[in-house]
Design an enzyme around this catalytic site. Structure first.
Site, mmCIF file in Angstrom:
data_model
loop_
_atom_site.group_PDB
_atom_site.id
_atom_site.type_symbol
_atom_site.label_atom_id
_atom_site.label_comp_id
_atom_site.label_asym_id
_atom_site.label_seq_id
_atom_site.Cartn_x
_atom_site.Cartn_y
_atom_site.Cartn_z
ATOM 1 N N SER A 45 0.825 -1.210 0.000
ATOM 2 C CA SER A 45 0.000 0.000 0.000
ATOM 3 C C SER A 45 0.862 1.263 0.000
ATOM 4 O O SER A 45 1.981 1.272 0.496
ATOM 5 C CB SER A 45 -0.911 0.018 1.224
ATOM 6 O OG SER A 45 -1.793 -1.072 1.191
HETATM 7 N N1 SAH Z 1 -1.237 -4.567 3.972
HETATM 8 C C1 SAH Z 1 -0.407 -4.680 2.804
HETATM 9 C C2 SAH Z 1 -1.220 -4.476 1.539
HETATM 10 C C3 SAH Z 1 -1.412 -5.747 0.798
HETATM 11 S S1 SAH Z 1 -2.503 -5.637 -0.591
HETATM 12 C C4 SAH Z 1 0.742 -3.689 2.929
HETATM 13 O O1 SAH Z 1 1.186 -3.452 4.014
HETATM 14 O O2 SAH Z 1 1.231 -3.199 1.934
HETATM 15 C C5 SAH Z 1 -3.912 -6.477 0.012
HETATM 16 C C6 SAH Z 1 -3.752 -7.940 0.316
HETATM 17 O O3 SAH Z 1 -5.035 -8.433 0.680
HETATM 18 C C7 SAH Z 1 -3.298 -8.816 -0.834
HETATM 19 O O4 SAH Z 1 -2.083 -9.437 -0.487
HETATM 20 C C8 SAH Z 1 -4.415 -9.862 -0.994
HETATM 21 O O5 SAH Z 1 -3.970 -11.172 -1.298
HETATM 22 C C9 SAH Z 1 -5.052 -9.806 0.382
HETATM 23 N N2 SAH Z 1 -6.424 -10.292 0.457
HETATM 24 C C10 SAH Z 1 -7.445 -10.101 -0.402
HETATM 25 N N3 SAH Z 1 -8.558 -10.716 0.048
HETATM 26 C C11 SAH Z 1 -8.230 -11.310 1.230
HETATM 27 C C12 SAH Z 1 -8.946 -12.109 2.181
HETATM 28 N N4 SAH Z 1 -10.232 -12.433 2.018
HETATM 29 N N5 SAH Z 1 -8.283 -12.544 3.265
HETATM 30 C C13 SAH Z 1 -6.982 -12.244 3.463
HETATM 31 N N6 SAH Z 1 -6.251 -11.495 2.603
HETATM 32 C C14 SAH Z 1 -6.863 -11.036 1.503
#
Ligand code: SAH
Length: 218
Positions: free
Chosen positions: A69
């Site tokens: 993010s």
């Molecule tokens: N928090 C992260 C951002 C990751 S992007 C950071 O620090 O940069 C969002 C993530 O959500 C992705 O890796 C995706 O695989 C995950 N995601 C999507 N749906 C999900 C679900 N139902 N349960 C767990 N993770 C999920």
């Protein structure tokens, strides 16, 4: 440590300082959020080839069609969730490469971070290990179901967008707790849900762009 790696570490520290100053300029005022973001080496959460962009104000690819993010969005979500209270027991849905979990670890009592893509969770584990953060727990799970075994949570932060707030997440929010997530599809907006007993109050915040919240694990 070689001279070279010390120089690289110092350069990263300076880039991080500039990122924090930029966040201030963008309106982030919570000093504890800024201090936490100064602590976490964001360049260690992206591929080495992208390390030079790690402190830019942008989302970056982390593989598996997912992104780390944007720093401003991480800061804003946590700042809004924190306003006037402690984060307490915190659930992060969508740990990705683990960056936000690391930032949260400096601000929450416990961080439970779940990710549905197992190999990505392994990357997060590798990224977090050298930081030795004692209060972060990672789990491969479908976070749209929450994490019943660790509920209730004072804070729930979702890093993926859905049409509406999953009911399991609302159920697992403690009274007095707050949840924040992006809602919408093409047009997304951050929405905060505050629970008082069985009353859930929603407030809308800025427009954002997140990957979709999916179900199941892979
Ligand atoms: N928090 C992260 C951002 C990751 S992007 C950071 O620090 O940069 C969002 C993530 O959500 C992705 O890796 C995706 O695989 C995950 N995601 C999507 N749906 C999900 C679900 N139902 N349960 C767990 N993770 C999920």
């Amino acid at each position: 440590m070689t001279l070279h790696s010390r120089d690289a570490g110092q350069a990263a520290g300076r880039a991080r300082g500039r990122m924090v100053e930029r966040l201030r300029g963008q309106g982030i005022t919570d000093e504890r959020v800024l201090a936490a973001m100064m602590q976490v080496p964001r360049h260690k959460f992206v591929d080495e080839g992208l390390a030079y962009s790690a402190y830019d104000d942008t989302a970056l690819p982390i593989g598996y069609q997912q992104t780390i993010s944007q720093p401003l969005v991480v800061a804003r979500m946590i700042e809004i969730l924190r306003a006037g209270r402690e984060l307490g027991r915190t659930l992060e849905v969508g740990a990705g490469c683990g960056y936000q979990a690391a930032v949260l670890s400096f601000l929450a009592t416990e961080v439970y971070a779940v990710e549905r893509i197992r190999p990505l969770l392994d990357v997060a584990r590798e990224n977090l290990r050298p930081l030795r953060l004692p209060n972060v727990r990672l789990k491969c799970a479908d976070g749209s179901l929450g994490l019943p075994e660790a509920a209730p949570f004072d804070t729930i932060i979702v890093a993926a967008a859905a049409p509406n707030v999953p009911s399991s997440l609302k159920t697992q929010l403690a009274s007095g707790g707050r949840l924040m997530m992006p809602l919408g599809a093409a047009d997304q907006r951050l929405v905060m849900v505050e629970r008082q007993g069985n009353v859930f109050k929603e407030s809308r915040h800025e427009a954002v762009r997140f990957v979709p919240l999916l179900t199941g694990t892979e």
